[in-house]
Enzyme design. Structure first.
Site, PDB file in Angstrom:
ATOM      1  N   TYR A   1       0.819  -1.221   0.000  1.00  0.00           N
ATOM      2  CA  TYR A   1       0.000   0.000   0.000  1.00  0.00           C
ATOM      3  C   TYR A   1       0.851   1.269   0.000  1.00  0.00           C
ATOM      4  O   TYR A   1       0.354   2.350  -0.259  1.00  0.00           O
ATOM      5  CB  TYR A   1      -0.944   0.036   1.209  1.00  0.00           C
TER       6      TYR A   1
ATOM      7  N   LYS B   1       3.608 -15.042   3.244  1.00  0.00           N
ATOM      8  CA  LYS B   1       3.573 -15.823   1.998  1.00  0.00           C
ATOM      9  C   LYS B   1       5.029 -16.117   1.648  1.00  0.00           C
ATOM     10  O   LYS B   1       5.529 -15.783   0.567  1.00  0.00           O
ATOM     11  CB  LYS B   1       2.852 -15.001   0.913  1.00  0.00           C
TER      12      LYS B   1
ATOM     13  N   ASP C   1      -2.667 -18.049   2.453  1.00  0.00           N
ATOM     14  CA  ASP C   1      -3.779 -18.756   1.797  1.00  0.00           C
ATOM     15  C   ASP C   1      -4.343 -19.830   2.721  1.00  0.00           C
ATOM     16  O   ASP C   1      -5.565 -20.001   2.822  1.00  0.00           O
ATOM     17  CB  ASP C   1      -3.359 -19.343   0.430  1.00  0.00           C
TER      18      ASP C   1
ATOM     19  N   ASP D   1      -5.567  -6.684   5.992  1.00  0.00           N
ATOM     20  CA  ASP D   1      -6.756  -5.995   5.489  1.00  0.00           C
ATOM     21  C   ASP D   1      -7.787  -7.032   5.027  1.00  0.00           C
ATOM     22  O   ASP D   1      -8.971  -6.999   5.386  1.00  0.00           O
ATOM     23  CB  ASP D   1      -6.319  -5.110   4.309  1.00  0.00           C
TER      24      ASP D   1
ATOM     25  N   ASP E   1     -11.485  -8.689   7.106  1.00  0.00           N
ATOM     26  CA  ASP E   1     -12.846  -8.652   6.545  1.00  0.00           C
ATOM     27  C   ASP E   1     -13.437 -10.060   6.549  1.00  0.00           C
ATOM     28  O   ASP E   1     -14.616 -10.264   6.845  1.00  0.00           O
ATOM     29  CB  ASP E   1     -12.838  -8.129   5.100  1.00  0.00           C
TER      30      ASP E   1
END
Ligand code: NAD
Length: 351
Positions: A142, A187, A218, A242, A246
């Site tokens: 970001y 990851k 994942d 992020d 959610d």
């Protein structure tokens, strides 16, 4: 005692839910003898409209003079653009987090007993879920360099070891007060930043008294749905956090229920619900204000050290849910539907 709170309602449902959070804080002030001094500032799309920038200097000054910041949400279709040269509301939020030097976004995910049927998952999967996601806020994709050509584009993901170490330490501290278990998510099988993350996380966590493990993002996305009770504290980088938070919101039945606090080097922390500006329901008085009200719980507890006051709000939310009141997003057949402002009134009345 007097507490100065900067209030940044933002866009969409932001102003609607912020009013309810202020209502509840005012009630807490009345009951416990505190004065919450609110000053409003602009951020996001409304700031672009009025000042031409998503984060006006006046907002940064206001925030600098406060003891805590309460934010609604930013963004909406009015300001959506694929033009790289145009300013966007989200730049206001990213800029604010950076200006406040916040580096750890803490997102508690606790399943309410009363809402077990509001989740799309089976009761036995979500009953007793109580985890915290700690998301790194200042680094990652970001904030890296972005490039855009006519036929290609790139976003750069960068992390410094100091950024990783401080957020992992922060997560270990939180875990130390809970079940003493940290899952560091990365990851590392693909990304170089993740391999640095894993190495630093390992160094930090080894020196603490918390149990820890590493998990690929994942797999974590799958495990959160398969068996969320295995987690105590999850710590991860900016974008993974992020997305995972959610996803984790659905364990509670609605994204409208979840709160967050962003903490950092400065004395002032930032509190906001995890959801966005929900333009699809803005102005309809159906938005759930409980995530924002719960963000005030975090503010009272962590910024002002007012534990009894924080618990008073938590108990009030539980009582309102026990009495069967629900906003539309968590509504079930046999319950009583409450509009956004009615939900705020009900919580305030219970305090
Ligand atoms: P969103 O979180 O705004 O909404 C996703 C879905 O959840 C929508 O159906 C919405 O109606 C529902 N929802 C969200 N909050 C709710 C609440 N309190 N009560 C009931 N239902 C609720 O995400 P989105 O639709 O992807 O994004 C909308 C805008 O918000 C975009 O401009 C996006 O960039 C922005 N956004 C801002 C933030 C922030 O300010 N922190 C975070 C995420 C997205």
């Amino acid at each position: 005692m007097n507490y100065r709170i900067s209030v940044l309602p933002g866009d969409g449902i932001g102003p609607e839910i912020i009013v309810e959070a202020k209502k509840v804080l005012e009630k807490v002030g009345e009951k416990f003898g505190h004065n919450f001094d609110f000053s409003e500032g602009l951020i996001g799309g409304c700031a672009i409209d009025k000042e031409g920038t998503p984060l006006p200097e006046s907002t940064i000054e206001l925030v600098g003079e406060s003891d805590a910041v309460l934010l609604g949400a930013v963004g909406g279709p009015k300001w959506d653009t694929t033009d790289a040269d145009k300013v966007r509301p989200e730049q206001g939020l990213l800029g604010l987090r950076k200006a406040m030097k916040t580096f750890a976004n803490v997102r508690p995910v606790k399943a309410y007993k009363e809402l077990k049927n509001a989740s799309t998952l089976k009761n036995e999967v979500i009953e007793g879920v109580d985890l915290v996601i700690v998301r790194e806020l200042t680094g990652g994709i970001y904030f890296g360099e972005q490039k855009r050509g006519s036929e290609e584009a790139s976003d750069t993901c960068e992390y410094k070891s100091s950024e990783i170490s401080r957020v992992v330490k922060f997560a270990a501290k939180i875990a130390g007060k809970r079940q003493k278990k940290v899952t560091s998510v990365d990851k590392a099988n693909v990304l170089e930043t993740s391999r640095l993350w894993r190495q630093k996380a390992e160094e930090i966590l080894k020196s603490t008294n918390v149990e820890f493990s590493h998990m690929l993002v994942d797999n974590c996305a799958m495990q959160l749905i398969r068996d969320p009770k295995q987690f105590d504290v999850i710590v991860t980088e900016n974008m993974f956090g992020d997305i995972l938070s959610d996803e984790a919101a659905m364990l509670t039945g609605s994204i409208g229920m979840l709160s967050s606090g962003s903490f950092g080097e400065g004395k002032t922390a930032l509190f906001e619900p995890i959801h966005g500006s929900a333009p699809d329901i803005a102005g309809q008085k159906v938005a759930n204000p409980l995530g924002t009200i719960s963000s005030c719980v975090l503010m009272l507890r962590h910024s002002f050290d007012l534990e009894n006051e924080a618990q008073a709000i938590e108990n009030a939310i539980n009582k309102v849910l026990e009495k069967g009141y629900r906003t539309l997003d968590i509504m079930e057949n046999d319950k009583k539907q409450a509009k956004t402002d009615e939900m705020g009134d009900l919580v305030a009345q219970e305090i």
